[in-house]
Write an enzyme that holds these catalytic residues in place. Structure first.
Site, mmCIF file in Angstrom:
data_model
loop_
_atom_site.group_PDB
_atom_site.id
_atom_site.type_symbol
_atom_site.label_atom_id
_atom_site.label_comp_id
_atom_site.label_asym_id
_atom_site.label_seq_id
_atom_site.Cartn_x
_atom_site.Cartn_y
_atom_site.Cartn_z
ATOM 1 C CG HIS A 120 -1.670 1.274 1.419
ATOM 2 N ND1 HIS A 120 -2.714 1.659 0.618
ATOM 3 C CD2 HIS A 120 -1.508 2.266 2.335
ATOM 4 C CE1 HIS A 120 -3.169 2.828 1.020
ATOM 5 N NE2 HIS A 120 -2.453 3.219 2.060
ATOM 6 C CG HIS A 125 0.411 6.550 0.301
ATOM 7 N ND1 HIS A 125 -0.449 7.636 0.241
ATOM 8 C CD2 HIS A 125 -0.174 5.650 1.142
ATOM 9 C CE1 HIS A 125 -1.503 7.400 1.010
ATOM 10 N NE2 HIS A 125 -1.370 6.205 1.563
ATOM 11 C CD GLU A 165 -4.923 6.222 2.163
ATOM 12 O OE1 GLU A 165 -4.950 5.317 1.310
ATOM 13 O OE2 GLU A 165 -3.969 6.411 2.925
ATOM 14 C CB SER A 184 -1.862 0.107 -2.882
ATOM 15 O OG SER A 184 -2.936 0.399 -2.007
#
Length: 342
Positions: A120, A125, A165, A184
């Site tokens: 993730h 990110h 997110e 992700s």
């Protein structure tokens, strides 16, 4: 986990099974990224491959990513063992620190996990934190959280959740993801974009009332997603929410000292304005030189970027809605933006 701030981040020796799991995720996501990821995400991927050894048979090390991000946007990563409280996590962003896990999800379900893991953080990110504008935007959310009430923290968390997110924007006629939770998770990314296209997934305009009342699902796919036409619109939305938080003084991050300055006196504000004026004069000078070679440059767009966020209306005189449009006070006497020659 043994780590002390200021020391190199310990390198993890991943098992063969963990590297194999990473490889499965990596291959599937790269296929989906090329179709569904925003252009900002894709632009920084190649550099991560070069400088941080992003490849399907290797899980990148946080120390390598930390050095790369510091050179790109001034952000740093720090290892954590799991979830932080929302206040602690946002406070880290205020100081350009992103807390990362180093463990990887279980091999039994490689394409979705309800909790953050290195897939993730690294595959979702990091490409966006390598983008200077998006990194600055993320830090602004963190700065807004310092000294905020629990109710205001809750609003900022919702803003962060449905943009950083799970944010979606439009590029031409296509829907693209810029949120790390989507980028992700191969299963959720494909399900969401295809569901938007056939109408089976609820997609709503990014709006304060809807965002604050929406459930933040952390153990399954989201019930709905929010979009803006561009990522810049999402940034403006969150900045308006942040600016509506009532504080006795504003805060500014000082990248030279890596501290937060409290702007609580006219002297401090004047010093900051002097710094900004120097940058604005530099922008104007650069525009004049570039325009001699490129007559198609959109100077009105640049002037709008510079003026749009400057609202010096006293707080008590501002509209009650944080998303209301306010015409900024004129400030351009010291900055002459060259116009197009017809």
């Amino acid at each position: 986990m043994i780590y002390r701030h200021g020391h190199p981040i310990p390198r993890v020796k991943y098992t063969e099974e963990e590297v194999e799991t990473w490889g499965k995720i990596f291959r599937k996501l790269r296929e989906l990224h090329m179709r569904y990821a925003c252009k900002e995400f894709l632009e920084h991927w190649d550099e991560l491959a070069v400088y941080c050894d992003y490849r399907e048979d290797n899980i990148p090390q946080l120390e390598d990513i930390n050095r790369y991000l510091k050179s790109k946007t001034g952000f740093q990563v720090r290892p954590v063992a799991g979830y932080l409280t929302p206040r602690d996590f946002l406070a880290g962003l205020a100081f350009r620190v992103f807390h990362c896990t180093q463990y990887i999800r279980h091999s039994s379900d490689p394409f979705y996990t309800p909790e953050p893991d290195c897939c993730h953080e690294l595959l979702g990110h990091m490409p966006m934190f390598a983008d200077a504008s998006f990194a600055q935007f993320s830090q602004e959310i963190g700065l807004a959280s310092l000294g905020a009430s629990e109710q205001e923290i809750s609003k900022l968390v919702s803003c962060y959740f449905f943009t950083v997110e799970f944010g979606i924007c439009r590029e031409g006629k296509d829907w693209k993801a810029y949120g790390a939770g989507l980028l992700s998770s191969a299963a959720e990314l494909e399900r969401t974009i295809l569901g938007i296209q056939d109408g089976s997934v609820e997609l709503l305009p990014l709006d304060g009332e809807r965002v604050f009342s929406a459930e933040l699902v952390v153990t399954d796919y989201q019930n709905q997603y929010f979009f803006t036409e561009t990522i810049e619109e999402a940034k403006d939305f969150v900045r308006n929410i942040a600016n509506s938080i009532q504080k006795t003084s504003e805060l500014r991050y000082n990248p030279y000292t890596q501290t937060v300055d409290i702007l609580n006196s006219s002297d401090k504000i004047i010093d900051l304005a002097k710094d900004l004026r120097g940058d604005l004069c530099l922008v104007a000078s650069a525009l004049k030189k570039v325009q001699e070679k490129d007559t198609e440059i959109d100077t009105e767009l640049i002037a709008n970027y510079l003026s749009r966020g400057l609202d010096i209306t006293p707080y008590q005189s501002r509209p009650s809605s944080p998303t209301s449009s306010v015409s900024p006070t004129k400030f351009g006497e010291s900055l002459t933006i060259p116009t197009k020659k017809m």
